[in-house]
Design a protein around this motif. Sequence first.
Motif, PDB file in Angstrom:
ATOM      1  N   LEU A  48       0.814  -1.221   0.000  1.00  0.00           N
ATOM      2  CA  LEU A  48       0.000   0.000   0.000  1.00  0.00           C
ATOM      3  C   LEU A  48       0.852   1.278   0.000  1.00  0.00           C
ATOM      4  O   LEU A  48       0.555   2.224  -0.739  1.00  0.00           O
ATOM      5  CB  LEU A  48      -0.941  -0.010   1.219  1.00  0.00           C
ATOM      6  N   ASN A  49       1.912   1.287   0.804  1.00  0.00           N
ATOM      7  CA  ASN A  49       2.711   2.528   0.879  1.00  0.00           C
ATOM      8  C   ASN A  49       3.257   2.933  -0.487  1.00  0.00           C
ATOM      9  O   ASN A  49       3.231   4.107  -0.861  1.00  0.00           O
ATOM     10  CB  ASN A  49       3.873   2.354   1.862  1.00  0.00           C
ATOM     11  N   ASP A  50       3.746   1.930  -1.235  1.00  0.00           N
ATOM     12  CA  ASP A  50       4.293   2.234  -2.564  1.00  0.00           C
ATOM     13  C   ASP A  50       3.188   2.751  -3.478  1.00  0.00           C
ATOM     14  O   ASP A  50       3.378   3.717  -4.218  1.00  0.00           O
ATOM     15  CB  ASP A  50       4.921   0.976  -3.185  1.00  0.00           C
ATOM     16  N   ALA A  51       2.016   2.081  -3.408  1.00  0.00           N
ATOM     17  CA  ALA A  51       0.900   2.490  -4.279  1.00  0.00           C
ATOM     18  C   ALA A  51       0.477   3.926  -3.960  1.00  0.00           C
ATOM     19  O   ALA A  51       0.225   4.725  -4.870  1.00  0.00           O
ATOM     20  CB  ALA A  51      -0.276   1.533  -4.100  1.00  0.00           C
ATOM     21  N   LEU A  52       0.435   4.261  -2.670  1.00  0.00           N
ATOM     22  CA  LEU A  52       0.038   5.625  -2.291  1.00  0.00           C
ATOM     23  C   LEU A  52       1.113   6.633  -2.709  1.00  0.00           C
ATOM     24  O   LEU A  52       0.808   7.713  -3.231  1.00  0.00           O
ATOM     25  CB  LEU A  52      -0.212   5.709  -0.784  1.00  0.00           C
ATOM     26  N   VAL A  80       2.816   9.284   2.986  1.00  0.00           N
ATOM     27  CA  VAL A  80       2.459   8.356   4.062  1.00  0.00           C
ATOM     28  C   VAL A  80       3.551   8.358   5.120  1.00  0.00           C
ATOM     29  O   VAL A  80       4.743   8.247   4.788  1.00  0.00           O
ATOM     30  CB  VAL A  80       2.334   6.904   3.530  1.00  0.00           C
ATOM     31  N   VAL A  81       3.149   8.483   6.376  1.00  0.00           N
ATOM     32  CA  VAL A  81       4.119   8.366   7.472  1.00  0.00           C
ATOM     33  C   VAL A  81       3.657   7.244   8.393  1.00  0.00           C
ATOM     34  O   VAL A  81       2.502   7.222   8.824  1.00  0.00           O
ATOM     35  CB  VAL A  81       4.240   9.684   8.274  1.00  0.00           C
ATOM     36  N   GLU A  82       4.562   6.316   8.641  1.00  0.00           N
ATOM     37  CA  GLU A  82       4.255   5.231   9.575  1.00  0.00           C
ATOM     38  C   GLU A  82       4.363   5.784  10.997  1.00  0.00           C
ATOM     39  O   GLU A  82       5.306   6.509  11.318  1.00  0.00           O
ATOM     40  CB  GLU A  82       5.259   4.081   9.397  1.00  0.00           C
ATOM     41  N   SER A  83       3.409   5.424  11.850  1.00  0.00           N
ATOM     42  CA  SER A  83       3.422   6.005  13.197  1.00  0.00           C
ATOM     43  C   SER A  83       3.839   5.016  14.275  1.00  0.00           C
ATOM     44  O   SER A  83       4.197   5.414  15.380  1.00  0.00           O
ATOM     45  CB  SER A  83       2.036   6.566  13.542  1.00  0.00           C
ATOM     46  N   ASP A  84       3.823   3.720  13.984  1.00  0.00           N
ATOM     47  CA  ASP A  84       4.368   2.756  14.937  1.00  0.00           C
ATOM     48  C   ASP A  84       5.881   2.969  14.942  1.00  0.00           C
ATOM     49  O   ASP A  84       6.489   3.099  13.864  1.00  0.00           O
ATOM     50  CB  ASP A  84       4.016   1.344  14.454  1.00  0.00           C
ATOM     51  N   LEU A  85       6.501   3.019  16.104  1.00  0.00           N
ATOM     52  CA  LEU A  85       7.920   3.394  16.160  1.00  0.00           C
ATOM     53  C   LEU A  85       8.789   2.476  15.291  1.00  0.00           C
ATOM     54  O   LEU A  85       9.633   2.947  14.528  1.00  0.00           O
ATOM     55  CB  LEU A  85       8.413   3.390  17.621  1.00  0.00           C
ATOM     56  N   VAL A 114      11.854   1.523  10.146  1.00  0.00           N
ATOM     57  CA  VAL A 114      12.145   0.833   8.878  1.00  0.00           C
ATOM     58  C   VAL A 114      11.732   1.684   7.670  1.00  0.00           C
ATOM     59  O   VAL A 114      12.352   1.604   6.614  1.00  0.00           O
ATOM     60  CB  VAL A 114      11.543  -0.597   8.790  1.00  0.00           C
ATOM     61  N   GLN A 115      10.716   2.524   7.867  1.00  0.00           N
ATOM     62  CA  GLN A 115      10.344   3.417   6.751  1.00  0.00           C
ATOM     63  C   GLN A 115      11.492   4.400   6.468  1.00  0.00           C
ATOM     64  O   GLN A 115      11.859   4.618   5.321  1.00  0.00           O
ATOM     65  CB  GLN A 115       9.062   4.194   7.077  1.00  0.00           C
ATOM     66  N   LEU A 116      12.074   4.969   7.538  1.00  0.00           N
ATOM     67  CA  LEU A 116      13.206   5.884   7.333  1.00  0.00           C
ATOM     68  C   LEU A 116      14.379   5.153   6.678  1.00  0.00           C
ATOM     69  O   LEU A 116      15.107   5.720   5.875  1.00  0.00           O
ATOM     70  CB  LEU A 116      13.671   6.469   8.676  1.00  0.00           C
ATOM     71  N   ALA A 117      14.553   3.889   7.055  1.00  0.00           N
ATOM     72  CA  ALA A 117      15.679   3.112   6.515  1.00  0.00           C
ATOM     73  C   ALA A 117      15.385   2.599   5.106  1.00  0.00           C
ATOM     74  O   ALA A 117      16.277   2.049   4.449  1.00  0.00           O
ATOM     75  CB  ALA A 117      15.984   1.938   7.439  1.00  0.00           C
ATOM     76  N   ALA A 169       7.486  -6.833  15.728  1.00  0.00           N
ATOM     77  CA  ALA A 169       8.560  -5.870  16.010  1.00  0.00           C
ATOM     78  C   ALA A 169       9.330  -5.613  14.717  1.00  0.00           C
ATOM     79  O   ALA A 169      10.341  -6.250  14.438  1.00  0.00           O
ATOM     80  CB  ALA A 169       9.488  -6.434  17.077  1.00  0.00           C
ATOM     81  N   PRO A 170       8.848  -4.668  13.900  1.00  0.00           N
ATOM     82  CA  PRO A 170       9.378  -4.523  12.537  1.00  0.00           C
ATOM     83  C   PRO A 170      10.855  -4.144  12.460  1.00  0.00           C
ATOM     84  O   PRO A 170      11.526  -4.485  11.494  1.00  0.00           O
ATOM     85  CB  PRO A 170       8.532  -3.387  11.936  1.00  0.00           C
TER      86      PRO A 170
END
Length: 474
Positions: free
Chosen positions: A122-126, A133-138, A143-146, A155-156
């Motif tokens: 979904l993130n790529d599609a958006l 899109v910003v992920e809010s789970d720490l 991993v989004q920043l990385a 525990a991603p």
Amino acid sequence: MNVPGSMTTLRARVREALGKAPVRRNFRAAMDGIRAKRAAALPDATDFAQRRARAAAIRARALARLPELLERLEQRLEANGIQVHWAEDATQANAIVLDLLHRAGARSVIKGKSMVSEETGLNDALGEAGVAVVESDLGEYIVQLAGEPPSHIVAPAIHKNRHEVAALFQAHHPQREATEDIEGLTAEARQVLRRRFAQADAGISGVNFLVAETGTLVLVENEGNGRLSTSAPPLHIAITGIEKVIERLDELPPLLDLLTRSATGQPITTYVNFISGPRRADELDGPREVHLVLLDNGRARIHADPLFADTLRCIRCGSCINHCPVYVQVGGHAYGSVYPGPIGALLEPQRLGLEAGGSLTSACTLCGACGDVCPVAIPLPGLINQLRAEGVEPRPDSPLPDAGRLRHRGEALLWRLWATIYAHPHRYRWLARLLTALRRLAPRRLGAWTRWREAPRPAARDLHRPGARSGVLR
Ligand code: SF4
């Protein structure tokens, strides 16, 4: 979309993962910690057996009446003001979400944790459609920043240590004072994210359970980000798989209890969110619209397969992953799939087909640890073994995509030859004698098998002769 691919690509990823000593150390330490917490939360084996029998029965009952419960759920949700959308596959799910965002004029999204949205990409599609899109789970935020996918379903960012997280934060939040202190890093993420919650046009979240009786979306979390993403923005879109439904509200506590104990060793999570509709006229906050996207993506097919339908009992606690000796060595990214570990080895080949995902069934030693800890008693090792069989010798009516496509002619011939010899004592004895006589010609290297161990050599004397002489063997 993440696809594990062939054995060759899986091996290459595993080799790469094994070469990353710091990542392996991070994993080892994290897994030891999680396992100790789970053991402390479920100390009594008899008690665990009783709890899990109850949880497994609840899930099995729900799956046995899945179409009926989904219909009831839809009616209750609609009555509560939650709009339901059905998605057959990932592309359709992403299109539904995008359409909802476009209709609301939403350009920015704050997202709670959702493995199903990882499944649909979904993130790529958006992102491609120009929605930020910003992920809010720490962990997801890290991993989004990385620029990485999650390496664990609960525990991603478990593969990262605080030094790596600090370096990431410094690169992405240069205006903030650098710190490697965990409290400081958490506070930094909280400050950055809080602004995003306030600015977001829409919130997207996953769902842990869907209660058909009341039309309720249940979401558990520890950071409060789930609550904020589902209540602060004016539009909330939840996305989840069709198998998450249960019948009654009173069936929820036994499942929640085992989910959190198995996942993190907690008796209950810090937040348990019950979402039963959009903001009412007399309420001061909450979203004005709530939508639920129910994703099939192969689940209906799995549900219709009596051999593998138990796969859908999974409540995504991650305990099988935490106890898997393969996962602990190689980490989540080596699998190349959305769901790693034993549940990934079971689910992904069914979801993606045996050609794209079947290699994962080899990332299992069949040690049985996953089956022992699964809180809904999914017989993971047995089912993974069955999947291996489906890859090479499928049932005549196997509904699995690419069933039988992993059969290797040379290997099949070797096994047939072996079966012919092993099934006849005189042939077996003859082979044993021949190998004993030729023992000096036995190869010292046997590919990957002898990279870390010595090649077995036939013994100088076969056991049969002394056995036969002493009357023990015929
Ligand atoms: S298969 Fe069982 S142990 Fe693994 S994630 Fe699902 S519920 Fe948890």
